[in-house]
Design a protein around this motif. Sequence first.
Motif, PDB file in Angstrom:
ATOM      1  N   GLN A  41       0.848  -1.191   0.000  1.00 14.78           N
ATOM      2  CA  GLN A  41       0.000   0.000   0.000  1.00 14.78           C
ATOM      3  C   GLN A  41       0.888   1.246   0.000  1.00 14.78           C
ATOM      4  O   GLN A  41       1.767   1.409   0.847  1.00 14.78           O
ATOM      5  CB  GLN A  41      -0.928   0.016   1.208  1.00 14.78           C
ATOM      6  N   PHE A  42       0.620   2.123  -0.957  1.00 17.60           N
ATOM      7  CA  PHE A  42       1.435   3.325  -1.110  1.00 17.60           C
ATOM      8  C   PHE A  42       0.948   4.421  -0.166  1.00 17.60           C
ATOM      9  O   PHE A  42      -0.115   4.310   0.436  1.00 17.60           O
ATOM     10  CB  PHE A  42       1.419   3.760  -2.583  1.00 17.60           C
ATOM     11  N   GLN A  43       1.733   5.468  -0.063  1.00 14.48           N
ATOM     12  CA  GLN A  43       1.370   6.601   0.796  1.00 14.48           C
ATOM     13  C   GLN A  43       0.225   7.389   0.168  1.00 14.48           C
ATOM     14  O   GLN A  43      -0.030   7.305  -1.029  1.00 14.48           O
ATOM     15  CB  GLN A  43       2.571   7.563   0.910  1.00 14.48           C
ATOM     16  N   ASP A  44      -0.418   8.222   1.006  1.00 17.81           N
ATOM     17  CA  ASP A  44      -1.395   9.177   0.462  1.00 17.81           C
ATOM     18  C   ASP A  44      -0.659  10.139  -0.471  1.00 17.81           C
ATOM     19  O   ASP A  44       0.533  10.402  -0.286  1.00 17.81           O
ATOM     20  CB  ASP A  44      -1.999  10.003   1.606  1.00 17.81           C
TER      21      ASP A  44
ATOM     22  N   LEU B  99      -0.535  -2.101  -4.813  1.00 21.58           N
ATOM     23  CA  LEU B  99      -0.100  -3.121  -5.767  1.00 21.58           C
ATOM     24  C   LEU B  99      -0.319  -4.466  -5.102  1.00 21.58           C
ATOM     25  O   LEU B  99       0.198  -4.698  -4.009  1.00 21.58           O
ATOM     26  CB  LEU B  99       1.379  -2.928  -6.095  1.00 21.58           C
ATOM     27  N   VAL B 100      -1.107  -5.305  -5.757  1.00 19.30           N
ATOM     28  CA  VAL B 100      -1.386  -6.619  -5.173  1.00 19.30           C
ATOM     29  C   VAL B 100      -0.791  -7.692  -6.084  1.00 19.30           C
ATOM     30  O   VAL B 100      -1.049  -7.702  -7.289  1.00 19.30           O
ATOM     31  CB  VAL B 100      -2.909  -6.844  -5.009  1.00 19.30           C
ATOM     32  N   ILE B 101       0.022  -8.539  -5.499  1.00 16.24           N
ATOM     33  CA  ILE B 101       0.609  -9.638  -6.270  1.00 16.24           C
ATOM     34  C   ILE B 101       0.007 -10.913  -5.719  1.00 16.24           C
ATOM     35  O   ILE B 101       0.228 -11.261  -4.553  1.00 16.24           O
ATOM     36  CB  ILE B 101       2.143  -9.641  -6.140  1.00 16.24           C
TER      37      ILE B 101
ATOM     38  N   MET C  27      -2.796  -3.242  -9.923  1.00 18.79           N
ATOM     39  CA  MET C  27      -2.478  -1.996  -9.227  1.00 18.79           C
ATOM     40  C   MET C  27      -3.771  -1.215  -9.092  1.00 18.79           C
ATOM     41  O   MET C  27      -4.400  -0.846 -10.086  1.00 18.79           O
ATOM     42  CB  MET C  27      -1.464  -1.220 -10.068  1.00 18.79           C
ATOM     43  N   LYS C  28      -4.179  -0.991  -7.867  1.00 16.98           N
ATOM     44  CA  LYS C  28      -5.386  -0.181  -7.631  1.00 16.98           C
ATOM     45  C   LYS C  28      -5.006   1.275  -7.818  1.00 16.98           C
ATOM     46  O   LYS C  28      -4.039   1.753  -7.229  1.00 16.98           O
ATOM     47  CB  LYS C  28      -5.848  -0.380  -6.193  1.00 16.98           C
TER      48      LYS C  28
ATOM     49  N   LEU D   6      -5.085  -1.548 -12.886  1.00 13.69           N
ATOM     50  CA  LEU D   6      -4.301  -2.035 -14.017  1.00 13.69           C
ATOM     51  C   LEU D   6      -4.096  -3.495 -13.692  1.00 13.69           C
ATOM     52  O   LEU D   6      -3.560  -3.818 -12.630  1.00 13.69           O
ATOM     53  CB  LEU D   6      -2.957  -1.319 -14.075  1.00 13.69           C
ATOM     54  N   ASP D   7      -4.561  -4.351 -14.568  1.00 14.11           N
ATOM     55  CA  ASP D   7      -4.728  -5.738 -14.159  1.00 14.11           C
ATOM     56  C   ASP D   7      -3.986  -6.702 -15.085  1.00 14.11           C
ATOM     57  O   ASP D   7      -4.207  -6.719 -16.289  1.00 14.11           O
ATOM     58  CB  ASP D   7      -6.243  -6.036 -14.186  1.00 14.11           C
TER      59      ASP D   7
END
Length: 485
Positions: A344-347, A361-363, A373-374, A391-392
Motif C-alpha cells: 500500500q502506497f502513501q497518500d 499493488l497486489v501480487i 495496481m489499484k 491495471l490488471d
Amino acid sequence: QPDGIITVIVLGASGDLAKKKTYPALFGLYRMGFLPERTHIIGYARSKLELEDFRERISAYIKAPIDAQKLAEFKRLCTYVSGPYDKVEGYQRLETAIAEVERDAKGSKNRVFYMALPPSVFVPVARGVKLTAYSRSGFNRLIVEKPFGHDLESSRELHRALAPLWKEEEVYRIDHYLGKEMVKNLLTIRFANVFFGAVWNRQCISNVQITFKEKIGTEGRGGYFDEFGIIRDVMQNHILQILSIVAMQRPVSLDAEDVRDEKVRVLRAIPPVKIEETLLGQYTRSEDNTKPGYLEDSTVPPGSNCPTYAAAVLWINNERWEGVPFILKCGKALSEQKTEIRIQFQDVPGNVFRGAPRNELVIRVQPNEAMYMKFVNKQPGLSMDTVISELDLTYKRRFSDLKIPDAYEALILDVLKGDHSNFVRNDELDAAWKIFTPLLHTIEKKKVAPIPYPYGSRGPDGVHEFVAKYGYKRTEEYVWSEGKE
Ligand code: BG6
C-alpha cells in the motif's frame, strides 16, 4: 544435458512428500522433456515392497493430465530398494543398486539425494549416504526439506551435524514457495521495471502485507503441527522468503550467491519480532458444526496453545525501509485459500482530489496468479468524480496457453542444473531463526493464549484493527473484478 548419467535417489520414497510432490514433479519434468536423457530414479525406504507395487503407488499420485504412454516410460526409469535408515547394510544395498544403473554409462556418474524424510532421521541418512553411496566420479547433491530445526539453537545443531559431511555447495534446502511462479517473478518485476524501482521505498510505500490463508485445518497431521505451529510451519520460512525478496536491495547480478547475499543482508536488518506486535489465533469447531476444532484432534495434546493463525509485524532497519511495517499474516481453517502480497502506497501529498484512496499493488501468488495496481481514475462521462480501478495482469487471460509449472518441478530442475538461487543458504536460515526464536520461546514459556476463531471464518477478531493500527487503510467499496469469482 549434463555430461554422464544422473541418478536421483529419493530417500523416504514411500512417504507422503515423495508420493505427493517428489515423484509427480519428476514425472512432470519427464513429460515436458526436461529430465536429462540419462536419468534414473531409485526410491529408498523402509517398507518392503515389490517393484510393481511401488510403481503402482507412484502412479496413484500422479494426477491428470496423464499421458499413459509417458507414464509407462517414466515408471520404467523408477526402481526401488528397501532398507533401514540406521544401518550400513541398507546403504550398501543402495550403493549396489546405483552402481548397477551406472555400470555401462559413459562420462561422469552424478547423484542427487532427495531427503523426503522426517527430521528424526535427517542426520543418520545424510551420514549413511555420504559414507556409503557417494559418487567418486561426478557431482553429489543433497536436497533437504524443512523443518530445519525448531529454533536457532536446534537449527545450528543440525547444521553442525551435517556440515562435516556435506559441503554447502552440495546442499539444496527447499522452501517450495521459492519455486512458485509469482515468487520467482518478484525479482523481475522489481528490477526490470524502472517505475517500480523508483517507488519501492519508505518515501512512497506506507505498509506491506503478506498474507497466507488456507481453508483446510490440520486434519490428519495435528500431532506434527502441534510441535511446530503456524509460525514455524509457514511464517518463518515461506512468508519470510517472500518478504526478503520484496525488500532486498538489487543484487549485483542474478548469480545465486549474489541474490542470496542480498536476501541475507535484508534479513539481518530485521530485529526480533515482539510479542506485543503479534496476534495469535487457534481455530475452534466451525459455526455449522461440520468441522472439528483444533483441540478436538486426538493427536493434539489437550489444552495446547499452539497457534494456527498468526499476524506479526516486522521492521527493517535500513535506509530504504525504516518505519514501514511489514505485516505478515497466515492461518489455517479460514474462509478462503489465498497467498498475496499487498503493497500500500502513501497518500498523495496535498491531494486536490480529497478523500481519494491510496494506490495498492497486489501480487497474487495463488490461486490464479495475478498482479493488479489499484489506482484512482476519473469517473468516465461528464462527472469529475473519481473512481477506483485497476491495471490488471491476470495470468489466465494474458498468458492463456501457458501451463504454470508446479513449484517442485521448477526446483528439482534447478537442482539438476546446479542452480542454487531458489534455495535457502545456511546463513539465511540462521538470520530467519534469529527473527522468530525469541518470540517462539516467549509464546511457549509464557503459554500465551491464542484468540479462538471458528473453522472457516476470516480469522480471529481484531485482525482488521491490527492491520489498521500499522497504517493500512481499507477501501471499503472496492472489489477487484477477478476477486468476485
Ligand atoms: C507447507 C506447510 O510447507 O506448506 C503446510 O507445512 C502448508 O502446512 C503448505 O499447507 C502450503 O503449501 P502450498 O503450496 O499448498 O501453498
